[in-house]
Structures are given as structure tokens and as C-alpha cells.
Write a protein that holds these residues in place. Structure first.
Motif, short mmCIF file in Angstrom:
data_model
loop_
_atom_site.label_atom_id
_atom_site.label_comp_id
_atom_site.label_asym_id
_atom_site.label_seq_id
_atom_site.Cartn_x
_atom_site.Cartn_y
_atom_site.Cartn_z
N GLU A 1 9.02 47.53 13.71
CA GLU A 1 8.59 46.14 13.91
C GLU A 1 7.31 46.07 14.74
O GLU A 1 6.42 45.27 14.45
CB GLU A 1 9.70 45.33 14.58
CG GLU A 1 10.86 45.00 13.67
CD GLU A 1 10.46 44.06 12.54
OE1 GLU A 1 9.80 43.05 12.79
OE2 GLU A 1 10.83 44.35 11.39
N GLY B 1 22.24 44.97 16.57
CA GLY B 1 20.85 44.55 16.56
C GLY B 1 20.28 44.31 17.94
O GLY B 1 20.85 44.73 18.94
N SER C 1 21.69 46.97 12.09
CA SER C 1 21.46 48.40 12.27
C SER C 1 22.82 49.08 12.33
O SER C 1 23.74 48.59 12.97
CB SER C 1 20.67 48.67 13.55
OG SER C 1 19.37 48.17 13.43
N LEU D 1 18.48 51.52 14.80
CA LEU D 1 17.95 50.40 15.59
C LEU D 1 16.62 50.80 16.24
O LEU D 1 15.65 50.04 16.22
CB LEU D 1 18.96 49.99 16.66
CG LEU D 1 18.56 48.82 17.55
CD1 LEU D 1 18.36 47.55 16.74
CD2 LEU D 1 19.63 48.60 18.63
N SER E 1 13.92 50.92 13.61
CA SER E 1 13.56 49.54 13.24
C SER E 1 12.69 48.89 14.30
O SER E 1 11.73 48.17 14.00
CB SER E 1 14.82 48.70 13.02
OG SER E 1 15.54 49.16 11.91
N TRP E 2 13.03 49.11 15.56
CA TRP E 2 12.27 48.56 16.69
C TRP E 2 10.81 49.03 16.63
O TRP E 2 9.88 48.23 16.66
CB TRP E 2 12.94 48.97 17.99
CG TRP E 2 12.17 48.81 19.26
CD1 TRP E 2 11.78 49.81 20.11
CD2 TRP E 2 11.69 47.59 19.86
NE1 TRP E 2 11.11 49.29 21.18
CE2 TRP E 2 11.03 47.93 21.06
CE3 TRP E 2 11.75 46.27 19.49
CZ2 TRP E 2 10.44 46.98 21.89
CZ3 TRP E 2 11.17 45.31 20.32
CH2 TRP E 2 10.53 45.67 21.50
N ILE F 1 16.13 42.07 15.21
CA ILE F 1 16.61 43.13 14.32
C ILE F 1 18.13 42.99 14.24
O ILE F 1 18.80 42.87 15.26
CB ILE F 1 16.24 44.52 14.86
CG1 ILE F 1 14.72 44.64 15.00
CG2 ILE F 1 16.80 45.62 13.95
CD1 ILE F 1 14.27 45.86 15.78
#
Length: 148
Positions: free
Chosen positions: A78, A102, A65, A71, A74-75, A62
Motif C-alpha cells: 500500500e 487487517g 489478511s 498483512l 500488503s502494508w 487492509i
């Protein structure tokens, strides 16, 4: 963290009551463990994480961010993306490294098998609604609501 925790839910995450969606809260001694436990909580809310074997590896990267909250979202996004598009269930985070804006992680798990991994809940995405990621009284805490 033990490889095969019994009563994982009781040990590191709490389900948050929410009107229409589902949320969880995790705490940890550091940011790495907070992100790891949050991934485990997400998966454990979907299937029984203790039934997932660490057979395959996937790398997650990633970048870009703009803050810790984005972040974190996004984590979890994913982890959910790998399940939704590849049928991959994460059971262990082998390595996690944060960098400027990231992170990179190496996760282990296996492909979804409906007989072995009965679905407990299906989520569309982690949300920013009432999101909390940071330190409270010296302990890292994350609270997130998942869109059902």
C-alpha cells in the motif's frame, strides 16, 4: 521516534545484500513500531525520507489478511501503491491500529517532487522471498526483499 531523525538508516534499518534485488531488516520493541519503521525503510530506500514534509494525510485500510506475513506485505504494498499511483511519499505514520485480519493507518507525507526528492531506487513490490516477520529473542524483526 523523532519527527526528523538524522541518520535514520543507521538507527533502525539495515540494507540486506541480495543478488538481484534489494532488501532490508528492521527491528522494534513492538509490532506497531515494526510496521512503522518498515514503511520508513521502504521510503528511505526510494528517496531521502528526511526531505519529505508531512503536509497531507492518507488513510490506509487492509482487511482479510490471512496471517502476519501477508498483512506485512500488503502494508508495504500500500505504501508503494500510493507512491506509484498517486505520487504520494509517506514520511510519518500518525496512527496505526491492528484488527482481526487487517489494519488501519493514518499516514502523513507529501506529493513527489523530482527536484526535492531525487529517486535512489525504484521497486516493483515487496516479496515473500526469505520474508521474516515476527519475534526473535523477544524483539520484533522484519526482513523483506523488494523486487527491483
Amino acid at each position: 521516534m523523532k519527527k526528523n531523525n538524522k541518520n535514520m538508516k543507521d538507527n533502525f534499518y539495515r540494507v540486506l545484500n541480495h543478488t538481484a534485488d534489494v532488501g532490508f531488516e528492521v527491528d522494534a520493541r513492538d509490532k506497531d513500531l515494526l510496521f512503522i519503521r518498515s514503511a520508513y525503510a521502504l521510503i528511505d530506500l526510494m528517496v531521502d525520507i528526511e526531505r519529505i514534509e508531512a503536509k497531507e494525510e492518507r488513510e490506509i485500510k487492509i482487511s482479510d489478511s490471512f496471517d502476519l506475513e501477508s498483512l506485512f506485505i500488503s502494508w508495504l504494498g500500500e505504501i508503494l501503491f500510493y507512491f506509484e499511483t498517486k505520487g504520494f511519499l509517506t514520511s510519518k505514520v500518525k496512527k496505526i491500529n491492528f484488527n482481526d485480519g487487517g489494519m488501519e493507518a493514518l499516514v502523513l507525507g507529501e506529493r513527489y517532487d523530482e527536484k526535492k526528492h531525487p529517486i535512489k531506487a525504484v521497486f516493483k513490490a515487496p516479496t515473500y522471498h526469505n520474508l521474516k516477520v515476527g519475534k526473535e529473542n523477544g524483539i520484533w524483526v522484519a526482513r523483506v526483499i523488494l523486487d527491483v
